[in-house]
Design a protein around this motif. Sequence first.
Motif, PDB file in Angstrom:
ATOM      1  N   ALA A 396      -8.756 -42.043  95.199  1.00 21.56           N
ATOM      2  CA  ALA A 396      -8.250 -41.652  96.389  1.00 21.56           C
ATOM      3  C   ALA A 396      -6.924 -42.221  96.835  1.00 21.56           C
ATOM      4  O   ALA A 396      -6.238 -41.122  97.484  1.00 21.56           O
ATOM      5  CB  ALA A 396      -9.473 -41.874  97.383  1.00 21.56           C
ATOM      6  N   GLU A 397      -6.710 -43.260  96.548  1.00 19.73           N
ATOM      7  CA  GLU A 397      -5.459 -43.984  96.950  1.00 19.73           C
ATOM      8  C   GLU A 397      -4.083 -42.917  96.846  1.00 19.73           C
ATOM      9  O   GLU A 397      -3.206 -42.861  97.872  1.00 19.73           O
ATOM     10  CB  GLU A 397      -5.188 -45.390  96.687  1.00 19.73           C
ATOM     11  N   VAL A 399      -3.311 -40.079  97.217  1.00 14.51           N
ATOM     12  CA  VAL A 399      -3.107 -38.965  98.167  1.00 14.51           C
ATOM     13  C   VAL A 399      -2.929 -39.311  99.655  1.00 14.51           C
ATOM     14  O   VAL A 399      -2.927 -38.734 100.452  1.00 14.51           O
ATOM     15  CB  VAL A 399      -4.078 -37.976  98.181  1.00 14.51           C
ATOM     16  N   VAL A 400      -3.273 -40.499  99.983  1.00 14.89           N
ATOM     17  CA  VAL A 400      -3.341 -41.026 101.207  1.00 14.89           C
ATOM     18  C   VAL A 400      -1.793 -41.040 101.811  1.00 14.89           C
ATOM     19  O   VAL A 400      -1.624 -40.609 103.056  1.00 14.89           O
ATOM     20  CB  VAL A 400      -3.897 -42.448 101.304  1.00 14.89           C
ATOM     21  N   PRO A 402       0.857 -39.430 101.079  1.00 13.49           N
ATOM     22  CA  PRO A 402       1.469 -38.025 101.407  1.00 13.49           C
ATOM     23  C   PRO A 402       0.674 -37.215 102.557  1.00 13.49           C
ATOM     24  O   PRO A 402       1.342 -36.586 103.466  1.00 13.49           O
ATOM     25  CB  PRO A 402       1.544 -37.381 100.143  1.00 13.49           C
ATOM     26  N   ALA A 403      -0.547 -37.522 102.473  1.00  9.77           N
ATOM     27  CA  ALA A 403      -1.354 -36.948 103.643  1.00  9.77           C
ATOM     28  C   ALA A 403      -1.020 -37.516 104.875  1.00  9.77           C
ATOM     29  O   ALA A 403      -1.065 -36.688 105.997  1.00  9.77           O
ATOM     30  CB  ALA A 403      -2.853 -37.159 103.203  1.00  9.77           C
ATOM     31  N   ALA A 428      -0.924 -30.887 103.599  1.00 10.41           N
ATOM     32  CA  ALA A 428      -1.820 -31.896 103.662  1.00 10.41           C
ATOM     33  C   ALA A 428      -3.177 -31.490 103.432  1.00 10.41           C
ATOM     34  O   ALA A 428      -4.027 -32.400 103.070  1.00 10.41           O
ATOM     35  CB  ALA A 428      -1.964 -32.788 104.871  1.00 10.41           C
ATOM     36  N   GLU A 431      -4.557 -32.824 100.016  1.00  9.25           N
ATOM     37  CA  GLU A 431      -4.825 -34.166  99.683  1.00  9.25           C
ATOM     38  C   GLU A 431      -6.223 -34.383 100.422  1.00  9.25           C
ATOM     39  O   GLU A 431      -7.177 -35.424 100.005  1.00  9.25           O
ATOM     40  CB  GLU A 431      -3.913 -34.892 100.470  1.00  9.25           C
ATOM     41  N   TRP A 434      -9.274 -33.410  98.705  1.00  8.55           N
ATOM     42  CA  TRP A 434      -9.302 -34.336  97.485  1.00  8.55           C
ATOM     43  C   TRP A 434     -10.131 -35.815  97.980  1.00  8.55           C
ATOM     44  O   TRP A 434     -11.080 -36.011  97.304  1.00  8.55           O
ATOM     45  CB  TRP A 434      -8.115 -34.716  96.797  1.00  8.55           C
ATOM     46  N   LEU A 435      -9.845 -36.073  99.013  1.00  7.33           N
ATOM     47  CA  LEU A 435     -10.406 -37.143  99.608  1.00  7.33           C
ATOM     48  C   LEU A 435     -12.058 -36.838  99.936  1.00  7.33           C
ATOM     49  O   LEU A 435     -12.902 -37.740  99.703  1.00  7.33           O
ATOM     50  CB  LEU A 435      -9.928 -37.700 100.969  1.00  7.33           C
TER      51      LEU A 435
END
Length: 770
Positions: A396-397, A399-400, A402-403, A428, A431, A434-435
């Motif tokens: 997960a990390e 995309v954190v 940029p989101a 966003a 992302e 995806w999370l």
Amino acid sequence: MIRQTPVIPAALAVWAMAAAGLLFGWPCAALIGGCAVAGGVLAAIRSLRWRPAAVLLVLVGALAACWITLVLRDSESHPLRAEAEHGAVRTLRVEVADRPHPLRTAGFGGRQGGADRVALPVRGAGADLLVLAPVRHWGELLPGQLVTVSGRLAPAKPHELTVAVVQARGDPADPTPAPIWQQAAGWLRAGLRQAATVLPAEPAGLLPGLVVGDTSGLSPRVAEEFATSGMTHLLAVSGANLAIVAGAVLFGLRLLGLGPVVCGLGAGLAMAGFVVLAGPQPSVLRAAVMGGIGLLGLVLGRPRSALPALAWTVVVLVPLDPGLALNAGFALSALATGGLVLIAPRWADRLRAKGVPPGLAEVLVAPLAAHLVTAPVIAGLSGEVSLVAVLANLVAEPVVAPATVLSVLATLAMPVHHGAAELLVHAAGPEASWLVLVGRHAAATPLATLRWPGGWVGGLVLVAAIGAAVLVVRSPRARALAAAVLVGAGVVLLPTRLTGAGWPPTGWSAVACDVGQGDALVVATGDPSRAVLVDTGPDLSAVIGCLRRLGVHRLPLVLISHLHADHIGGLASVLADYQVGAVGVGPLHEPGWAWQQVNRDAASAGVPIVDLALGQRWEWPGLTMEVLAPREVPSTLGRDPAGTPINDASVVVRASTPAGRVLLSGDVELSGQAALLASGQDLSAEVLKVPHHGSRYSLPRFLERVHPSVAVVSVGAGNTFGHPSPLVLDALTRGGTTVLRTDQDGDLAVLPGSDHPHLARRGEPRAPPH
């Protein structure tokens, strides 16, 4: 590195003073402070090498001990503590200290996915207080506002600076305007919520939580999945968010070729703005002070390392707010930072030495190091250990960041141009989706979590286990043995978890599902694939998991005892996933929003709604159900349109099963139970679903009349209502009743016995909300 950081002993002493003072009283804080000063003096006399650390320990220890002791003594001796013990009613003029925190434990008419009540930290009468109030009006307050609150005082949690809890009555009176910067921050947060609505529901609810800690629109299913997968920290604004924002600003200013002074000042202003926007959460304050120290070094041309900055952060913040010493968020933030500073670089060096490319090595070790040092605290708080947290956070990390950056930009753009803000939110969106996907798949993994002892004991046991694992890893022979043990355990446990072996127990008659702070009970018919469901819990996912574990495929009747959110929250998912014959509802169609929601859900699924009436009966092979209450429905809800009258109008049903009679009592309280007693009906039953999650509003005569052999309490771990009441539990056990509860024992099955029914526990209770 530690030996070159003389402030570390002072930081540890300050933390120990505050923690001991909170746990054991202010004299302990004074005692530890005195010992620290004496130890510093002795070290300064005997060793030149440790003299800088000793001098700091003496100076900081003396100042901190005096201040912390005074703060703790004033808190412990405050007169409102004694008044709270006696339930006094007070009217106080208070200042809002922080944003209202939503409480989703529901049960009093709150909307699904939103909050019924809020917890509002305030400062008044020279003390820290906590106001529990309806979300309406109270949820709109901002830090810095002055309001008048009237309500009954209740004791606060032990080991905190908060001296009392105020159970508010009515709306906040005479509010003053919030400071202009808080108004601007509230406006920006509302703008982000509005901009996020262009996304699907789950990502739209996640983004404000990810960026500014606003979880008001977060799906309960996503919250539960993040808790199981060890990703809950992403739902609460943290130091990582502040670091991302400050780092992005610093990087942008450097690209423009600006000097260190301008870069440092720009990043500092960004950090200050983010603290106001997100609120002074403990982890954010920790990161802000650390970042400020680092930026000061940048401006002065003397870069600071992270470990001294972390230590100075403790020295500065804990005396200002001694409550941080036992604050889980602050502890987790500090421990994770320490792990990243002390452990991760060494592991990354070893990986690079084995050929792992630079950059990738740091990415691989960071989540493992952070999880390793924080796992004991998390285990102590939640009573479980996530076995998928490291992998889930590793995936997960990326995309954190940029989101976070895109969402902050959208927040700032919203007042200027809605279209630009929505475009940034759209960017966003993938992302955030995806999370959600990572959390969902991680939570669904077999053996995702492992039950663990809670509290201090559980945390210390995990520390010992981690220490033993480190020793094992260093020995090749021990590594081979440990690998064999793990493989063997996987061979045994994984098929069990995949197939659900051992659950449900053969011949079950009824199951109280662990759905948190709510009700969902499944009553078996003669067909193992068919059952009757009574209530659906507070959220969309928990009841579905329970039904799937039981192997139920069809529901001839879904009976709703009353229309509170903790009883109807899962109805939509039940109607979507199962063949349902009808939805049964009692004669009181309140609250109005809930009645409309039930009608919408049933209409969308093409399922009829039937009215339940006193004396109504249904029969299936092996099961008979009869409605015992309500006999009368209040013509008006008076001044309490969402609470007790609706509870007392609960549909009470007695089910006759192979295990005996099961009394399903909904949330009936004193008036409803008195009406049942006055009706002269036979209320005796071998099994009792304890009314209203075991609340103290149960009549001893009612419990005596039912006289169950076994009782189940459907209740959520860590709930804020004090459920179940020790008085009710004691009354049942004194009468010879065996009592089990879902927050401690997980799903509970009622089984036939030779003389009386008995209970089987699945033994995997859901973790409390984070």
